[in-house]
Structure formats: structure tokens, C-alpha cells
Motif scaffolding. Structure first.
Motif, mmCIF file in Angstrom:
data_model
loop_
_atom_site.group_PDB
_atom_site.id
_atom_site.type_symbol
_atom_site.label_atom_id
_atom_site.label_comp_id
_atom_site.label_asym_id
_atom_site.label_seq_id
_atom_site.Cartn_x
_atom_site.Cartn_y
_atom_site.Cartn_z
ATOM 1 N N SER A 1 0.810 -1.224 0.000
ATOM 2 C CA SER A 1 0.000 0.000 0.000
ATOM 3 C C SER A 1 0.840 1.268 0.000
ATOM 4 C CB SER A 1 -0.960 0.007 1.186
ATOM 5 O OG SER A 1 -0.252 0.025 2.415
ATOM 6 N N LEU A 2 2.063 1.182 0.465
ATOM 7 C CA LEU A 2 2.944 2.352 0.458
ATOM 8 C C LEU A 2 3.216 2.813 -0.972
ATOM 9 C CD1 LEU A 2 4.497 4.185 2.446
ATOM 10 C CD2 LEU A 2 6.452 2.709 2.127
ATOM 11 N N SER A 3 3.352 1.862 -1.892
ATOM 12 C CA SER A 3 3.647 2.181 -3.286
ATOM 13 C C SER A 3 2.403 2.310 -4.162
ATOM 14 C CB SER A 3 4.536 1.097 -3.903
ATOM 15 O OG SER A 3 5.762 1.036 -3.238
ATOM 16 N N THR A 4 1.309 1.644 -3.774
ATOM 17 C CA THR A 4 0.154 1.565 -4.677
ATOM 18 C C THR A 4 -1.010 2.470 -4.297
ATOM 19 O OG1 THR A 4 -0.749 -0.325 -3.452
ATOM 20 C CG2 THR A 4 0.701 -0.820 -5.322
ATOM 21 N N THR A 5 -0.916 3.189 -3.172
ATOM 22 C CA THR A 5 -1.978 4.118 -2.784
ATOM 23 C C THR A 5 -1.358 5.434 -2.322
ATOM 24 O OG1 THR A 5 -2.096 3.629 -0.410
ATOM 25 C CG2 THR A 5 -3.307 2.142 -1.883
ATOM 26 N N ASP A 6 -2.192 6.452 -2.194
ATOM 27 C CA ASP A 6 -1.761 7.749 -1.661
ATOM 28 C C ASP A 6 -2.026 7.870 -0.162
ATOM 29 O OD1 ASP A 6 -0.862 8.714 -4.088
ATOM 30 O OD2 ASP A 6 -2.777 9.646 -4.601
ATOM 31 N N LEU A 7 -2.580 6.818 0.440
ATOM 32 C CA LEU A 7 -2.983 6.891 1.841
ATOM 33 C C LEU A 7 -1.873 7.340 2.763
ATOM 34 C CD1 LEU A 7 -5.068 3.597 2.204
ATOM 35 C CD2 LEU A 7 -5.923 5.946 1.991
ATOM 36 N N TRP A 8 -0.673 6.899 2.498
ATOM 37 C CA TRP A 8 0.447 7.153 3.410
ATOM 38 C C TRP A 8 1.205 8.438 3.068
ATOM 39 C CZ3 TRP A 8 -0.960 4.185 7.059
ATOM 40 C CH2 TRP A 8 -1.522 2.945 6.781
ATOM 41 N N TYR A 9 0.757 9.137 2.015
ATOM 42 C CA TYR A 9 1.402 10.393 1.607
ATOM 43 C C TYR A 9 0.444 11.574 1.701
ATOM 44 C CZ TYR A 9 5.006 7.283 -0.068
ATOM 45 O OH TYR A 9 5.988 6.316 -0.122
ATOM 46 N N GLN A 10 -0.831 11.321 1.386
ATOM 47 C CA GLN A 10 -1.834 12.383 1.413
ATOM 48 C C GLN A 10 -3.094 11.893 2.127
ATOM 49 O OE1 GLN A 10 -2.167 13.126 -2.806
ATOM 50 N NE2 GLN A 10 -0.631 14.720 -2.707
#
Length: 106
Positions: A63-72
């Protein structure tokens, strides 16, 4: 990596960092410590993928690479983290704060 002192740039910013110069790029810098009881999720673990999967309602790998959840992260995700018992998460050396009560003003 949890350090003693963190910096937050700008009012209303939900991120803190141990890097004061990085924080200053976002506005006036405030200094904080974290509550020793803070429960933070490491965004670079499989547990983060489990949280992302539950939030999105579908299986998610890396999920760190495939979603924006952990960045935005948005308010919905922030609320979800708190419901799951987390006060925020660590992404690299920066920390997203979902529960502002864990910030202790210097």
C-alpha cells in the motif's frame, strides 16, 4: 524512528518531522514532543497493508507504493486510523498525526 523533538511547519499541518529545516518549508515552525503513550503505525509494514485493505474495502498489497494513503491522508483516513486505535503513522522519518492529543508542546 522516534526521536525526542519534532517540528511542525505551518498551522494546521498534520505532519511532524525531526528535520527543522524541512518543517520550515511549510511555514512557521513549532516544536513538539510525542506522548510516550502514542500508538503509531509503521507505514512500511504488512500491518499497514491490512489497515489500507480494511479502509479501502479490498485487498491491497504494498500500500505504500500503490496508494496515496500514506502520503496524502484525508480526514476519512485519519478518522479511520483513530477508530482502529492508532494515533497516527510513521512514514520514513516523518509522522502523520491523526490524534493531536499526542503532541506535547515544547
Amino acid at each position: 524512528m522516534i526521536t525526542d523533538t519534532y517540528f511542525r511547519g505551518g498551522k494546521g499541518n498534520d505532519w511532524i518531522t525531526p528535520d527543522k529545516s524541512f518543517a520550515s518549508e511549510y511555514g512557521e515552525v513549532s516544536e513538539y514532543k510525542l506522548s510516550p503513550n502514542a500508538k503509531l503505525l509503521d507505514a512500511q509494514t504488512s500491518c499497514a497493508d491490512d489497515i489500507a485493505s480494511r479502509f479501502l474495502g479490498e485487498p491491497v498489497e504494498d500500500s505504500l507504493s500503490t496508494t496515496d494513503l500514506w502520503y496524502q491522508p484525508d480526514k476519512r483516513f485519519s478518522d479511520f486510523l483513530r477508530k482502529e486505535g492508532y494515533d497516527g503513522f510513521v512514514n520514513d522519518k516523518n509522522i502523520f498525526i491523526a490524534n493531536k492529543d499526542i503532541l506535547l508542546k515544547e
